[in-house]
Design a protein around this motif. Sequence first.
Motif, PDB file in Angstrom:
ATOM      1  N   VAL A  47       0.857  -1.188   0.000  1.00  0.00           N
ATOM      2  CA  VAL A  47       0.000   0.000   0.000  1.00  0.00           C
ATOM      3  C   VAL A  47       0.890   1.234   0.000  1.00  0.00           C
ATOM      4  CG1 VAL A  47      -1.706   1.321   1.328  1.00  0.00           C
ATOM      5  CG2 VAL A  47      -1.837  -1.167   1.290  1.00  0.00           C
ATOM      6  N   ASN A  49       0.831   5.129   0.985  1.00  0.00           N
ATOM      7  CA  ASN A  49       0.050   6.010   1.843  1.00  0.00           C
ATOM      8  C   ASN A  49       0.552   7.443   1.679  1.00  0.00           C
ATOM      9  OD1 ASN A  49      -1.307   7.321   3.887  1.00  0.00           O
ATOM     10  ND2 ASN A  49      -0.645   5.935   5.496  1.00  0.00           N
ATOM     11  N   GLN A  50      -0.303   8.316   1.179  1.00  0.00           N
ATOM     12  CA  GLN A  50       0.074   9.720   1.007  1.00  0.00           C
ATOM     13  C   GLN A  50      -0.161  10.547   2.263  1.00  0.00           C
ATOM     14  OE1 GLN A  50      -1.847  11.307  -2.455  1.00  0.00           O
ATOM     15  NE2 GLN A  50      -0.530  10.167  -3.842  1.00  0.00           N
ATOM     16  N   GLY A  51      -0.789   9.963   3.254  1.00  0.00           N
ATOM     17  CA  GLY A  51      -1.052  10.687   4.492  1.00  0.00           C
ATOM     18  C   GLY A  51      -0.210  10.143   5.625  1.00  0.00           C
ATOM     19  N   SER A  55      -4.255   7.292   6.871  1.00  0.00           N
ATOM     20  CA  SER A  55      -4.306   8.202   5.714  1.00  0.00           C
ATOM     21  C   SER A  55      -4.789   9.606   6.076  1.00  0.00           C
ATOM     22  CB  SER A  55      -5.183   7.618   4.599  1.00  0.00           C
ATOM     23  OG  SER A  55      -4.606   6.433   4.103  1.00  0.00           O
ATOM     24  N   SER A  58      -3.990  13.155   4.050  1.00  0.00           N
ATOM     25  CA  SER A  58      -3.569  12.672   2.738  1.00  0.00           C
ATOM     26  C   SER A  58      -3.503  13.834   1.757  1.00  0.00           C
ATOM     27  CB  SER A  58      -4.554  11.618   2.235  1.00  0.00           C
ATOM     28  OG  SER A  58      -4.073  11.029   1.058  1.00  0.00           O
ATOM     29  N   GLN A  61       1.454  16.836   1.681  1.00  0.00           N
ATOM     30  CA  GLN A  61       2.839  16.400   1.798  1.00  0.00           C
ATOM     31  C   GLN A  61       3.754  17.460   2.394  1.00  0.00           C
ATOM     32  OE1 GLN A  61       3.801  13.291   1.521  1.00  0.00           O
ATOM     33  NE2 GLN A  61       1.659  12.874   1.094  1.00  0.00           N
ATOM     34  N   ASN A 103      10.179   6.960   7.645  1.00  0.00           N
ATOM     35  CA  ASN A 103       8.988   7.394   6.908  1.00  0.00           C
ATOM     36  C   ASN A 103       9.194   8.750   6.237  1.00  0.00           C
ATOM     37  OD1 ASN A 103       7.406   5.134   7.251  1.00  0.00           O
ATOM     38  ND2 ASN A 103       6.360   5.909   9.061  1.00  0.00           N
ATOM     39  N   ARG A 107       8.533   9.924   2.302  1.00  0.00           N
ATOM     40  CA  ARG A 107       7.676  11.073   2.004  1.00  0.00           C
ATOM     41  C   ARG A 107       8.411  12.107   1.148  1.00  0.00           C
ATOM     42  NH1 ARG A 107       3.311  11.232   4.337  1.00  0.00           N
ATOM     43  NH2 ARG A 107       3.913  10.233   6.282  1.00  0.00           N
ATOM     44  N   GLU A 112       5.025   9.655  -0.807  1.00  0.00           N
ATOM     45  CA  GLU A 112       4.145   8.709  -0.124  1.00  0.00           C
ATOM     46  C   GLU A 112       5.001   7.683   0.618  1.00  0.00           C
ATOM     47  OE1 GLU A 112       1.801   7.537  -3.396  1.00  0.00           O
ATOM     48  OE2 GLU A 112       3.462   6.699  -4.502  1.00  0.00           O
ATOM     49  N   ASP A 115       3.657   1.087   2.912  1.00  0.00           N
ATOM     50  CA  ASP A 115       3.137   0.299   4.032  1.00  0.00           C
ATOM     51  C   ASP A 115       2.930  -1.125   3.545  1.00  0.00           C
ATOM     52  OD1 ASP A 115       3.046   2.344   5.948  1.00  0.00           O
ATOM     53  OD2 ASP A 115       1.091   3.026   5.268  1.00  0.00           O
ATOM     54  N   ALA A 125      -5.347   0.097  10.069  1.00  0.00           N
ATOM     55  CA  ALA A 125      -4.586   0.618   8.934  1.00  0.00           C
ATOM     56  C   ALA A 125      -3.420  -0.318   8.604  1.00  0.00           C
ATOM     57  CB  ALA A 125      -4.051   2.006   9.259  1.00  0.00           C
TER      58      ALA A 125
END
Length: 159
Positions: A47, A49-51, A55, A58, A61, A103, A107, A112, A115, A125
């Motif tokens: 997955v 994840n943009q958040g 999420s 999201s 950024q 993380n 990012r 993103e 995960d 999640a």
Amino acid sequence: MAFVLFNLAAVAALVGIDQLIKLWAVQALQPVGAMPLIPHVVELRFVLNQGMAFSLLSGKQLFLIIATSAALLAVAYGLFFRSRGKRLQQAALVLVLGGGIGNLIDRVLNGEVVDYINLLFMRFAVFNFADICVCVGVALWVLVIFLDELHADDVAKEQ
């Protein structure tokens, strides 16, 4: 100096482990999407994840990068200037810093976070090794604060 080097090495090791697992997830897991780890309990699911957790935020950024960077600077300050001789606090801060940097790298470089751990026995999640480091580190940090308060209460009662 040994104090600083040890903690830097520990943080670097956690970041390295996180990045290696994420590299594996991109190369091996992304093409298949998901694979069981412990049937009906945990699966590995790719997955992006943009958040942040669940999420949240999201697509925000820049905000997440700035907020995470500021928080990690505060944690690094605590680790290198406030925790000398406090092993449990050092462990907590190393975990938070290592996971947070892991993380943050995702990012900043990709926009993103990768995960890959999906709990099948509950609705939760999808998360990663860095998330585990941060959560365990924060829990340990709370324990440190609690133990410090207990110790302070004991000292106050003795006076």
